[in-house]
Design a protein around this motif. Structure first.
Motif, PDB file in Angstrom:
ATOM      1  N   LYS A   2       0.864  -1.175   0.000  1.00 50.20           N
ATOM      2  CA  LYS A   2       0.000   0.000   0.000  1.00 50.20           C
ATOM      3  C   LYS A   2       0.901   1.225   0.000  1.00 50.20           C
ATOM      4  O   LYS A   2       1.982   1.214   0.569  1.00 50.20           O
ATOM      5  N   TYR A   3       0.421   2.279  -0.643  1.00 54.17           N
ATOM      6  CA  TYR A   3       1.212   3.490  -0.787  1.00 54.17           C
ATOM      7  C   TYR A   3       0.437   4.681  -0.236  1.00 54.17           C
ATOM      8  O   TYR A   3      -0.794   4.752  -0.377  1.00 54.17           O
ATOM      9  N   TYR A   4       1.174   5.592   0.377  1.00 48.78           N
ATOM     10  CA  TYR A   4       0.588   6.750   1.038  1.00 48.78           C
ATOM     11  C   TYR A   4       1.414   7.989   0.691  1.00 48.78           C
ATOM     12  O   TYR A   4       2.557   7.870   0.250  1.00 48.78           O
ATOM     13  N   PHE A   5       0.843   9.158   0.927  1.00 52.70           N
ATOM     14  CA  PHE A   5       1.626  10.381   0.774  1.00 52.70           C
ATOM     15  C   PHE A   5       1.228  11.386   1.839  1.00 52.70           C
ATOM     16  O   PHE A   5       0.138  11.329   2.419  1.00 52.70           O
ATOM     17  N   ASN A   6       2.151  12.285   2.117  1.00 54.08           N
ATOM     18  CA  ASN A   6       1.871  13.460   2.925  1.00 54.08           C
ATOM     19  C   ASN A   6       2.674  14.614   2.352  1.00 54.08           C
ATOM     20  O   ASN A   6       3.540  14.409   1.498  1.00 54.08           O
ATOM     21  N   PHE A   7       2.381  15.813   2.792  1.00 54.71           N
ATOM     22  CA  PHE A   7       3.080  16.979   2.249  1.00 54.71           C
ATOM     23  C   PHE A   7       3.237  18.032   3.327  1.00 54.71           C
ATOM     24  O   PHE A   7       2.556  18.023   4.352  1.00 54.71           O
ATOM     25  N   PHE A   8       4.149  18.949   3.060  1.00 55.57           N
ATOM     26  CA  PHE A   8       4.407  20.072   3.937  1.00 55.57           C
ATOM     27  C   PHE A   8       4.828  21.243   3.067  1.00 55.57           C
ATOM     28  O   PHE A   8       5.483  21.050   2.043  1.00 55.57           O
ATOM     29  N   GLN A   9       4.462  22.449   3.458  1.00 51.68           N
ATOM     30  CA  GLN A   9       4.861  23.636   2.710  1.00 51.68           C
ATOM     31  C   GLN A   9       5.754  24.500   3.608  1.00 51.68           C
ATOM     32  O   GLN A   9       5.277  25.300   4.399  1.00 51.68           O
ATOM     33  N   PRO A  10       7.098  24.338   3.476  1.00 49.82           N
ATOM     34  CA  PRO A  10       8.004  25.098   4.337  1.00 49.82           C
ATOM     35  C   PRO A  10       8.120  26.576   3.981  1.00 49.82           C
ATOM     36  O   PRO A  10       8.509  27.379   4.813  1.00 49.82           O
ATOM     37  N   ILE A  18       6.192  10.212  -0.468  1.00 48.68           N
ATOM     38  CA  ILE A  18       5.374   9.046  -0.771  1.00 48.68           C
ATOM     39  C   ILE A  18       6.054   7.858  -0.111  1.00 48.68           C
ATOM     40  O   ILE A  18       7.269   7.685  -0.234  1.00 48.68           O
ATOM     41  N   HIS A  19       5.298   7.077   0.628  1.00 51.40           N
ATOM     42  CA  HIS A  19       5.879   5.922   1.323  1.00 51.40           C
ATOM     43  C   HIS A  19       4.942   4.726   1.229  1.00 51.40           C
ATOM     44  O   HIS A  19       3.760   4.876   0.941  1.00 51.40           O
ATOM     45  N   ASP A  20       5.531   3.557   1.450  1.00 56.57           N
ATOM     46  CA  ASP A  20       4.717   2.338   1.420  1.00 56.57           C
ATOM     47  C   ASP A  20       4.550   1.793   2.823  1.00 56.57           C
ATOM     48  O   ASP A  20       5.070   2.347   3.795  1.00 56.57           O
ATOM     49  N   ASN A  21       3.812   0.703   2.940  1.00 56.40           N
ATOM     50  CA  ASN A  21       3.565   0.108   4.249  1.00 56.40           C
ATOM     51  C   ASN A  21       4.757  -0.698   4.761  1.00 56.40           C
ATOM     52  O   ASN A  21       4.674  -1.340   5.797  1.00 56.40           O
ATOM     53  N   PHE A  22       5.896  -0.632   4.051  1.00 56.06           N
ATOM     54  CA  PHE A  22       7.137  -1.275   4.501  1.00 56.06           C
ATOM     55  C   PHE A  22       8.183  -0.221   4.868  1.00 56.06           C
ATOM     56  O   PHE A  22       9.373  -0.510   4.931  1.00 56.06           O
ATOM     57  N   ASN A  23       7.744   1.015   5.074  1.00 59.46           N
ATOM     58  CA  ASN A  23       8.578   2.141   5.509  1.00 59.46           C
ATOM     59  C   ASN A  23       9.625   2.590   4.497  1.00 59.46           C
ATOM     60  O   ASN A  23      10.626   3.198   4.867  1.00 59.46           O
TER      61      ASN A  23
END
Length: 142
Positions: A59-67, A112-117
């Motif tokens: 499974k793949y996930y994403f998060n974001f940040f605006q510095p 972007i990361h997966d469920n295996f870190n």
């Protein structure tokens, strides 16, 4: 004695479990983006997940940040996303939409990361288009 040692080695060296590889490297590609953006302008960022091989349980996930800068990101359904929250990817291709809300330089960091870190990091930078910083203002002839 050597026969007993050989027998022990023979029986303890066997493993009847199937070795299934679950972790595969991946990368992410994007289409080229413009370098300048106007206030209230929206830019589509298209992503393609490139998997070296496939494991159905991945499974793949994403998060974001605006510095730097101010703006917001929407998903394909045009829902506004919250920085630092984690969102699951539902496909190997997807788009995010960034809308600028400032006159300053803007940077968006996406992980972007997966469920295996495993992680893949991207960073996008936009300069303000000073030629027409307010595209939504109507210019009235004098």
């Amino acid at each position: 004695m050597s026969i007993v040692a050989a027998m022990l080695l023979l029986f303890t060296g066997c493993n009847d479990k199937l070795d299934v590889q679950q972790v595969y490297e991946f990368s992410v590609s994007t289409l080229p983006l413009q370098k300048k953006i106007k206030v209230c302008e929206t830019v589509e960022i298209r992503f393609q997940l490139v998997r070296m091989d496939k494991y159905e349980g991945a499974k793949y996930y994403f998060n974001f940040f605006q510095p730097e800068g101010k703006g917001y990101i929407q998903n394909e359904n045009r829902d506004i996303l919250i920085p630092n929250d984690t969102y699951e990817l539902t496909g190997e291709t997807f788009s995010l939409y960034y809308t600028s809300y400032c006159l300053d330089k803007q940077i968006i960091d996406i992980t972007i990361h997966d469920n295996f870190n495993q992680e893949y990091k991207l960073s996008f930078s936009f300069e303000n288009n000073k030629n027409d910083p307010f595209p939504l203002l109507v210019k009235v002839p004098v």
